[in-house]
Design an enzyme around this catalytic site. Structure first.
Site, short mmCIF file in Angstrom:
data_model
loop_
_atom_site.label_atom_id
_atom_site.label_comp_id
_atom_site.label_asym_id
_atom_site.label_seq_id
_atom_site.Cartn_x
_atom_site.Cartn_y
_atom_site.Cartn_z
N HIS A 1 35.74 6.47 107.74
CA HIS A 1 36.51 5.52 108.62
C HIS A 1 36.49 4.90 108.59
CE1 HIS A 1 39.55 3.48 111.03
NE2 HIS A 1 38.01 4.25 112.20
N CYS B 1 42.91 6.68 115.12
CA CYS B 1 41.24 6.80 113.36
C CYS B 1 40.26 8.02 113.22
CB CYS B 1 40.10 5.76 113.62
SG CYS B 1 40.37 4.34 114.39
N ASN C 1 40.16 -2.32 109.86
CA ASN C 1 40.80 -1.11 109.69
C ASN C 1 42.35 -0.73 110.03
OD1 ASN C 1 40.88 0.96 111.52
ND2 ASN C 1 39.24 0.45 113.00
#
Ligand code: COA
Length: 352
Positions: free
Chosen positions: A279, A129, A309
């Site tokens: 993020h 990520c 995500n």
């Protein structure tokens, strides 16, 4: 002085929308069944994560991570008014590569029609990520040193094929979606220290390596892969494993720390920055970061509600999403902070 600027940005998500209502009914081939396959529901998912829906690729093997990247790359090239041939470097950030090796950058290079043509360098990076901010730091260094002049940075993920669609895997499965975002960077001559990429930081703590991972195999074993993927009892290495609470706490800590450090090191305040693009792991993580780091709430851009995500893709995907909505404009200054498996984390301040 040579600094790095963003020449273009593009993103892509597949057409299929999977809502929280539909998700529990999907089998491992993503086919809706009459009965629940996973004990979860919309209320739990929204309350704990903020996610309402995510995108999935078709289940017919027609789309790989490199294809998601290719679509986003074409859009970024058009946005930059460049041809693929202009690129001299591709940095591909993903945790869901097309295959184990070679990396996916060379696959994208071929799909862009560059294979055998212009010797465009290909890197794959593995910071999950945090991949986009880590990649931005690499791109910035390459351009400032004159190593490369047109660097394509890709964040692309195909999560939906590697999730556990049973109650065992529900804590992870509900979080992730498929998508890609691409930025293209190039040099500019300027003395303005606040132009282009102003600042990047990249951090890591290997103590977190077991708190969020997807092993698939263990190379120290013989054979290194010894399960039948269809055997649900014994195929756990096939799926991501996560200590959600540890990830949550460390994500808040890392993103707050890197956000505050980015402001302190550049001498900037929120008056100098138009947008905070964190993020997109969990809306609750971002709300906590905003609260603790005292970020003006009206400057925060999220997209997790509709995309879930998408790991390395979240930052460019969110920027592009809000550009299409008319919020983000060229020339706006953005602060991004990210956190991911590893643990890895970091922040960047850049002018879009
Ligand atoms: N649906 C319904 N129930 C679920 C569930 C789901 N999808 N996932 C877990 N649960 C259950 C658990 O089994 C547990 O049940 P129990 O109390 O009967 O044992 C209960 O919900 C609470 O689980 P817990 O893990 O304590 O929940 P949580 O509040 O920590 O939330 C996450 C779980 C995953 C949402 C949260 O920890 C999180 O977001 N962590 C960070 C994840 C992340 O960002 N990952 C990517 C990082 S880049």
């Amino acid at each position: 002085m040579i600094r790095t600027k963003i020449l273009g940005l593009g993103s892509y998500v597949p057409d299929r929308v999977v809502t929280n209502e539909e998700l529990p009914y999907l089998d491992e081939r993503h086919v809706r069944q009459a009965t629940k396959q996973t004990e979860t529901d919309d209320a739990w998912i929204q309350k704990r994560t903020g996610i309402k829906e995510r995108r999935y690729v078709p289940n017919d093997a027609s789309v790989a991570t490199s294809d998601l990247a290719h679509e986003a790359a074409k859009r970024a090239l058009a946005d930059a008014n460049l041809q693929a041939n202009d690129l001299d470097c591709i940095i591909f950030a993903t945790l869901s590569p097309d295959f184990h090796f070679p990396g996916t950058a060379v696959v994208l290079q071929r799909k862009l029609g560059l294979a055998g043509k212009n010797d465009c360098a290909c890197y794959d990076i593995r910071q999950q990520c945090s991949g986009f901010v880590y990649g931005m730091q690499m791109a910035d260094a390459f351009i400032r040193t004159g190593m490369y002049k047109r660097v394509m940075l890709v964040g692309a993920e195909l999560h939906s094929h590697s999730l556990d669609y049973t109650t065992r895997g529900r804590d992870v499965m509900v979080l992730f979606g498929d998508g890609a975002g691409v930025a293209i960077f190039g040099p500019m001559e300027t003395d303005d220290a606040r132009a282009g990429i102003v600042y990047t930081s990249a951090h890591a703590d290997g103590n977190g390596a077991n708190d969020l991972n997807l092993k698939i195999f263990e190379i120290n074993r013989l054979p290194y892969l010894d399960y039948d993927p269809r055997d649900r009892e014994h195929n756990q290495l096939m799926y991501p494993h996560m200590d959600g609470k540890r990830v949550f706490l460390n994500a808040v800590r890392g993103m707050v720390m890197s956000t505050n450090t980015a402001l302190a090191k550049t001498g900037m305040s929120w008056d100098d920055i138009q947008w905070f693009v964190p993020h997109q792991a969990n809306l609750r993580i971002n709300e906590k970061v905003v609260e603790v780091a005292k970020i003006p709430p009206e400057k925060v851009l999220n997209s997790i509600e509709i995309y879930g995500n998408t790991t390395a893709a979240t930052v460019p995907l969110t920027i592009d999403h809000w550009r299409k909505q008319g919020k983000v404009k060229r020339g706006d200054r953005i602060l991004s902070s990210v956190f991911g498996s590893g643990f890895t984390w970091g922040a960047a301040i850049f002018t879009f």
